[in-house]
Write an enzyme that holds these catalytic residues in place. Structure first.
Site, mmCIF file in Angstrom:
data_model
loop_
_atom_site.group_PDB
_atom_site.id
_atom_site.type_symbol
_atom_site.label_atom_id
_atom_site.label_comp_id
_atom_site.label_asym_id
_atom_site.label_seq_id
_atom_site.Cartn_x
_atom_site.Cartn_y
_atom_site.Cartn_z
ATOM 1 N N CYS A 1 35.359 43.290 45.635
ATOM 2 C CA CYS A 1 35.435 43.627 44.207
ATOM 3 C C CYS A 1 34.405 42.822 43.427
ATOM 4 C CB CYS A 1 36.814 43.301 43.632
ATOM 5 S SG CYS A 1 38.197 44.092 44.442
ATOM 6 N N ASP A 2 34.016 43.366 42.290
ATOM 7 C CA ASP A 2 33.187 42.615 41.353
ATOM 8 C C ASP A 2 33.462 43.122 39.946
ATOM 9 O OD1 ASP A 2 30.688 40.643 41.358
ATOM 10 O OD2 ASP A 2 30.447 42.096 39.744
ATOM 11 N N SER A 3 33.734 42.195 39.037
ATOM 12 C CA SER A 3 34.076 42.558 37.660
ATOM 13 C C SER A 3 33.040 42.030 36.673
ATOM 14 C CB SER A 3 35.444 41.985 37.271
ATOM 15 O OG SER A 3 36.477 42.498 38.067
#
Length: 209
Positions: free
Chosen positions: A75-77
């Site tokens: 994931c990457d936000s």
């Protein structure tokens, strides 16, 4: 079948554990700045999804030997506000400027997700996507903002705020999936798992009592 979380985020780990999973944590060493520099014209969703995919792929290759049948989630936000995509501020001055700019306004928290399935140590299936949640920010007083900055919390999270910590005091509301704001969208991950032939119930940790 074991889930591997390709992220150092304690918030993501907490969300998954609360949802019945017991992931193995493996942190990737992806050069995020270099990857983003290579795709300057990509949309926010495309950028965070590319980062998530790179993290998941790096970790999948690393764990393929000891965990040849694992499912890897990356994931990457980042926060999109005024057309600018921002990640972790890393220092107090940057976090202060971010909060001054977004107080009383809205921004989109965008999280890229990548789910990879290993079969016999090889990446067999891949599903990717991103989720967007609109965040309505409050207007903390100067004293409140300085107190929040002093905790160090906003320095290590995308957009310089949290929904599951001290930053929740300064969020008036959201439109969309709350788990996405914390860092991993359970509805999206469920769909991506389905795309690679896995159900979340296949990954639930066994519990006694």
């Amino acid at each position: 079948m074991r889930l591997v979380l390709a992220s150092a985020s304690p918030a993501r780990l907490s969300v998954l554990r609360a949802a019945g999973l017991d992931p193995v944590v493996e942190v990737s060493d992806v050069d995020e700045d270099a990857l983003l520099a290579a795709i300057p014209d990509a949309s926010p969703g495309e950028k965070v999804t590319a980062l998530a995919g790179a993290k998941a792929t790096t970790v999948a290759r690393r764990v393929a030997g000891p965990r040849p049948g694992a499912v890897v989630v990356g994931c990457d936000s980042m926060l999109s506000i005024d057309g600018e995509l921002v990640g972790k501020p890393l220092d107090v001055d940057t976090a202060r400027r971010r909060w001054k700019a977004m107080a009383g306004r809205t921004g989109d928290l965008v999280t890229g997700h990548a789910v990879l399935r290993l079969v016999d140590g090889e990446i067999d299936r891949v599903a990717e996507g991103h989720a967007t949640t609109t965040v309505r920010f409050a207007e903390p007083t100067d004293a409140e903002l300085e107190a929040y900055l002093a905790t160090g919390e906003p320095l290590a999270v995308a957009g310089a705020f949290t929904l599951d910590g001290l930053g929740a005091w300064f969020v008036d509301g959201i439109d969309g999936d709350p788990s996405n704001v914390i860092g991993i969208s359970l509805p999206l991950v469920r769909r991506l798992l389905g795309a690679i032939g896995v159900s979340p119930v296949d990954l639930w940790a066994h519990r006694s009592g």
